[in-house]
Enzyme design. Structure first.
Site, PDB file in Angstrom:
ATOM      1  N   VAL A   8       0.866  -1.180   0.000  1.00  0.00           N
ATOM      2  CA  VAL A   8       0.000   0.000   0.000  1.00  0.00           C
ATOM      3  C   VAL A   8       0.898   1.224   0.000  1.00  0.00           C
ATOM      4  O   VAL A   8       2.047   1.168   0.426  1.00  0.00           O
ATOM      5  CB  VAL A   8      -0.961   0.024   1.210  1.00  0.00           C
ATOM      6  CG1 VAL A   8      -2.013  -1.070   1.074  1.00  0.00           C
ATOM      7  CG2 VAL A   8      -0.207  -0.107   2.521  1.00  0.00           C
ATOM      8  N   SER A   9       0.361   2.343  -0.470  1.00  0.00           N
ATOM      9  CA  SER A   9       1.198   3.524  -0.688  1.00  0.00           C
ATOM     10  C   SER A   9       1.493   4.318   0.572  1.00  0.00           C
ATOM     11  O   SER A   9       2.492   5.035   0.641  1.00  0.00           O
ATOM     12  CB  SER A   9       0.535   4.452  -1.719  1.00  0.00           C
ATOM     13  OG  SER A   9       0.392   3.785  -2.955  1.00  0.00           O
ATOM     14  N   LYS A  10       0.628   4.232   1.572  1.00  0.00           N
ATOM     15  CA  LYS A  10       0.793   5.060   2.763  1.00  0.00           C
ATOM     16  C   LYS A  10       1.153   4.210   3.971  1.00  0.00           C
ATOM     17  O   LYS A  10       0.627   3.117   4.155  1.00  0.00           O
ATOM     18  CB  LYS A  10      -0.482   5.849   3.054  1.00  0.00           C
ATOM     19  CG  LYS A  10      -0.820   6.867   1.961  1.00  0.00           C
ATOM     20  CD  LYS A  10      -2.053   7.660   2.320  1.00  0.00           C
ATOM     21  CE  LYS A  10      -2.388   8.685   1.233  1.00  0.00           C
ATOM     22  NZ  LYS A  10      -3.612   9.462   1.572  1.00  0.00           N
ATOM     23  N   GLN A  15      -4.286   3.061   5.077  1.00  0.00           N
ATOM     24  CA  GLN A  15      -4.514   2.020   4.082  1.00  0.00           C
ATOM     25  C   GLN A  15      -4.047   0.690   4.662  1.00  0.00           C
ATOM     26  O   GLN A  15      -3.076   0.641   5.422  1.00  0.00           O
ATOM     27  CB  GLN A  15      -3.738   2.312   2.791  1.00  0.00           C
ATOM     28  CG  GLN A  15      -4.168   3.582   2.080  1.00  0.00           C
ATOM     29  CD  GLN A  15      -3.339   3.841   0.839  1.00  0.00           C
ATOM     30  OE1 GLN A  15      -2.254   3.302   0.676  1.00  0.00           O
ATOM     31  NE2 GLN A  15      -3.859   4.663  -0.040  1.00  0.00           N
TER      32      GLN A  15
END
Length: 204
Positions: A8-10, A15
């Protein structure tokens, strides 16, 4: 053996990887063999991806939820899969636009071959435009090319920092505003100057 990679990006907890992990388990991946990163896909420093790729063995298959979970861009993705293929490791994409990719099958290899061809075409276009742009600049009396990212001050700081055993390479690269590749092109892991670093400092 099936191995999963999720991302996940965060990293702030907003997230979760639950959906991706559930998909891995449903596909037959042992939960203990799922690697997880919380980082932007554009970042070079994804420690769990590095560990995952390093740990794969011939005959294994790497599963990802979507293609964008694995590569920073098409070129990076092609590089990863080329390396996996050379090592006898398969890649399977579970969902999204790349769901037809399963390099353990003939059809999946064909689909990825199309991706690789597009990546090669993209590289050729970029190279062609770069050459044309440099020629145009020279015709107008300007010198082309990108400015050096490394300066004498940065080289000295990199050499001194790499000579310390507790140096965090990722943090150093972020502080200097360079990639690991640029760092290691100028300075060795033990802090010794390499040829590019010596050139910047004027040492032949």
């Amino acid at each position: 053996m099936l191995v999963g990679y999720v991302r996940v990006s965060k990293a702030d907890g907003s997230q979760t990887t639950d959906l991706q992990r559930d998909a891995m388990v449903a596909a037959g991946v042992d939960p203990e063999r799922v690697y997880e990163d919380h980082a932007s896909g554009a970042k070079d420093d994804r420690p769990q991806l590095a560990a995952c790729l390093k740990g794969l063995r011939e005959g294994d298959t790497l599963l990802v939820w979507k293609l964008d979970r694995l590569g920073r861009n098409l070129r990076h993705l092609v590089t990863i899969v080329d390396d996996l293929t050379a090592r006898g490791v398969g890649l399977q994409v579970l969902t999204g636009q790349g769901a037809a990719i399963d390099t353990t099958t003939a059809a999946g290899k064909l689909v990825f071959g199309i991706f690789a061809a597009l990546s090669e075409y993209e590289r050729a276009l970029i190279s062609e435009r770069t050459v044309a742009g440099l020629a145009s600049a020279r015709a107008r009396g300007r010198k082309g090319g990108r400015p050096f990212k490394m300066t004498p001050a940065k080289v000295r700081l990199a050499a001194a920092s790499m000579g310390q055993p507790d140096t965090n390479v990722a943090a150093l690269c972020k502080e200097l505003g360079i990639t690991r590749q640029t760092l290691y092109r100028h300075v060795s892991p033990s802090g010794e100057l390499r040829d590019d670093g010596k050139k910047i400092l004027g040492r032949r």
